[in-house]
Design an enzyme around this catalytic site. Sequence first.
Site, short mmCIF file in Angstrom:
data_model
loop_
_atom_site.label_atom_id
_atom_site.label_comp_id
_atom_site.label_asym_id
_atom_site.label_seq_id
_atom_site.Cartn_x
_atom_site.Cartn_y
_atom_site.Cartn_z
N CYS A 129 0.81 -1.22 0.00
CA CYS A 129 0.00 0.00 0.00
C CYS A 129 0.84 1.27 0.00
O CYS A 129 0.31 2.37 -0.16
CB CYS A 129 -0.95 0.00 1.19
SG CYS A 129 -2.20 -1.29 1.08
N HIS A 154 -8.23 1.86 -6.51
CA HIS A 154 -9.33 0.98 -6.15
C HIS A 154 -10.61 1.44 -6.84
O HIS A 154 -10.75 2.61 -7.20
CB HIS A 154 -9.60 1.03 -4.64
CG HIS A 154 -8.45 0.60 -3.80
ND1 HIS A 154 -8.09 -0.71 -3.65
CD2 HIS A 154 -7.58 1.32 -3.05
CE1 HIS A 154 -7.05 -0.79 -2.84
NE2 HIS A 154 -6.71 0.43 -2.47
N HIS A 161 -11.99 9.33 -10.13
CA HIS A 161 -10.81 9.43 -11.00
C HIS A 161 -9.86 10.54 -10.56
O HIS A 161 -9.34 11.30 -11.37
CB HIS A 161 -11.23 9.59 -12.47
CG HIS A 161 -11.76 8.32 -13.04
ND1 HIS A 161 -13.05 7.89 -12.83
CD2 HIS A 161 -11.15 7.35 -13.75
CE1 HIS A 161 -13.22 6.72 -13.42
NE2 HIS A 161 -12.08 6.37 -13.99
N GLU A 206 -12.77 -1.06 -0.51
CA GLU A 206 -11.73 -0.93 -1.53
C GLU A 206 -11.68 -2.16 -2.43
O GLU A 206 -11.22 -2.06 -3.56
CB GLU A 206 -10.35 -0.78 -0.89
CG GLU A 206 -10.12 0.49 -0.16
CD GLU A 206 -8.72 0.56 0.43
OE1 GLU A 206 -8.29 1.69 0.74
OE2 GLU A 206 -8.05 -0.47 0.58
N HIS A 264 -1.34 3.17 -6.03
CA HIS A 264 -2.28 2.18 -6.52
C HIS A 264 -3.70 2.74 -6.47
O HIS A 264 -3.92 3.82 -5.95
CB HIS A 264 -2.18 0.88 -5.69
CG HIS A 264 -2.56 1.05 -4.26
ND1 HIS A 264 -1.76 1.69 -3.33
CD2 HIS A 264 -3.67 0.67 -3.58
CE1 HIS A 264 -2.35 1.69 -2.15
NE2 HIS A 264 -3.53 1.07 -2.27
#
Length: 118
Positions: free
Chosen positions: A25, A31, A69, A108, A29
């Site tokens: 994490c 989700h 986004h 997530e 990254h």
Amino acid sequence: MFRITKEFHFSASHQLTHLPADHQCARLHGHNYIVEVELSADELDENGFVRDYHELAPLKRYIDERFDHRHLNDVLGHDRVTSEWLAKHFFDWCKQRLPETSAVRVSETPKTWAEYRP
């Protein structure tokens, strides 16, 4: 007690830079988040609702305009953007506008949920 829930979805990235470099994490990254808002009431309103689902439209707009986004570290201004923290953030936002808000859950992944319930 009557309870209703509604789900909202968004996709975003984040990075938990305070974690050790070898923690997955800690890397950038993303989700596909699910936010589930729960509203509760002892009594129903004159229409038989806890609250009309249409009255949750401002939350959808808030999520779509501010979170979808986006890079959550930038949106929220810190590096501890966890599901737990997001649940509390969305709870506080909802509670100010929808007093019946009793809990918010954030997912997530399909197998994990964090919940804030005072």
